[in-house]
Design an enzyme around this catalytic site. Structure first.
Site, PDB file in Angstrom:
ATOM      1  N   LYS A 266       0.820  -1.208   0.000  1.00 39.52           N
ATOM      2  CA  LYS A 266       0.000   0.000   0.000  1.00 39.52           C
ATOM      3  C   LYS A 266       0.862   1.270   0.000  1.00 39.52           C
ATOM      4  CE  LYS A 266      -2.457   0.269   3.703  1.00 39.52           C
ATOM      5  NZ  LYS A 266      -2.027   1.431   4.507  1.00 39.52           N
TER       6      LYS A 266
ATOM      7  N   ARG B  44     -10.223   3.087   8.634  1.00 38.09           N
ATOM      8  CA  ARG B  44     -10.096   1.681   8.994  1.00 38.09           C
ATOM      9  C   ARG B  44     -11.435   1.113   9.451  1.00 38.09           C
ATOM     10  NH1 ARG B  44      -4.943  -0.809  10.503  1.00 38.09           N
ATOM     11  NH2 ARG B  44      -3.290   0.685  10.123  1.00 38.09           N
TER      12      ARG B  44
ATOM     13  N   ARG C 234      -2.136  -7.930  14.273  1.00 34.00           N
ATOM     14  CA  ARG C 234      -2.516  -6.752  13.501  1.00 34.00           C
ATOM     15  C   ARG C 234      -3.337  -7.135  12.266  1.00 34.00           C
ATOM     16  NH1 ARG C 234       2.835  -3.862  13.014  1.00 34.00           N
ATOM     17  NH2 ARG C 234       2.936  -5.036  11.086  1.00 34.00           N
TER      18      ARG C 234
END
Ligand SMILES: [Zn+2]
Length: 226
Positions: free
Chosen positions: A17, A93, A173
């Site tokens: 990303k 998010r 994560r």
């Protein structure tokens, strides 16, 4: 000059990303607005926000919505981003952040939301080999280290594995990311803003796919408007 763009790039960590955001910000000549970079600079300067963020990141926790949106709102109201647009990286998010972002980017709204898709096993491999310069943030890997002795080619800083790049923290994560972003992808899909892009292959190939998706969208919008 090419038209600017108002772009969000999503993808789990290790999906490439950051690399794509830099390339897309050059292509469209708009700022790359990275919540990760903004947070790291707050941490480095030991601001109150930075100190709170640091202890959360050490535990592999996500930063609370209101903290992120405060930073993003301030950055996206500066003249460069209100003028030509932005490539937003690391936010939103959650659907709560998406709603907040939606309010921030009015009246123009977003052009498109890109979701970079890369299989989890590939991501784990990439992340475990990642190394980063503590001073300028330049990225390296165990497969492509700096030229001299883990000293940054760009600035001479020390190149290390990030505190939050251990395997346990990475796995935690990634799981958090999947859980939290599934509703987010649905949210954008329902608003007809989501483009799923295959994130495997060379960085060039991935950039071409993203630019192609944006070109297609623009042709379609032009057609609709005619
Ligand atoms: Zn450096």
């Amino acid at each position: 000059m090419i038209s600017g763009v108002r772009l969000v790039v999503l993808g789990k960590q290790g999906a490439g990303k950051g690399t794509q955001c830099v390339r897309l910000s050059h292509h469209y000549v708009v700022p790359h607005v990275s919540t990760g970079d903004m947070l790291r600079s707050e941490v480095k300067s030991r601001s109150p926000l930075g100190q709170r963020a640091h202890s959360l990141m050490e535990q592999g926790e996500l930063i609370p919505d209101e903290m992120v949106m405060e930073m993003v709102g301030a950055r996206l109201s500066e003249r460069d981003t209100t003028g030509r647009g932005f490539v937003l990286d690391g936010c939103p998010r959650t659907t709560v952040q998406a709603e907040s972002l939606d309010a921030i980017v009015q009246p123009f709204g977003l052009d498109i939301v890109i979701n970079l898709q890369v299989p989890t096993n590939l991501v784990m491999k990439r992340l475990a080999s990642r190394r980063v310069c503590v001073d300028c943030g330049a990225n390296y890997s165990t497969a492509a280290p700096p030229l001299v002795n883990w000293t940054c080619d760009v600035c001479g800083g020390e190149v290390v594995q990030r505190d939050d790049d251990t395997e346990e923290v990475i796995e935690r994560r990634l799981n958090l990311y999947e859980e939290e972003t599934a509703p987010l992808l649905d949210w954008y899909k329902a608003r007809d803003l989501l483009a799923e892009i295959n994130g495997t292959g060379s960085p060039d190939a991935v950039t071409r796919r993203v630019v192609g998706a944006i070109d297609t969208l623009r042709r379609k919008m032009k057609g609709d408007g005619a």
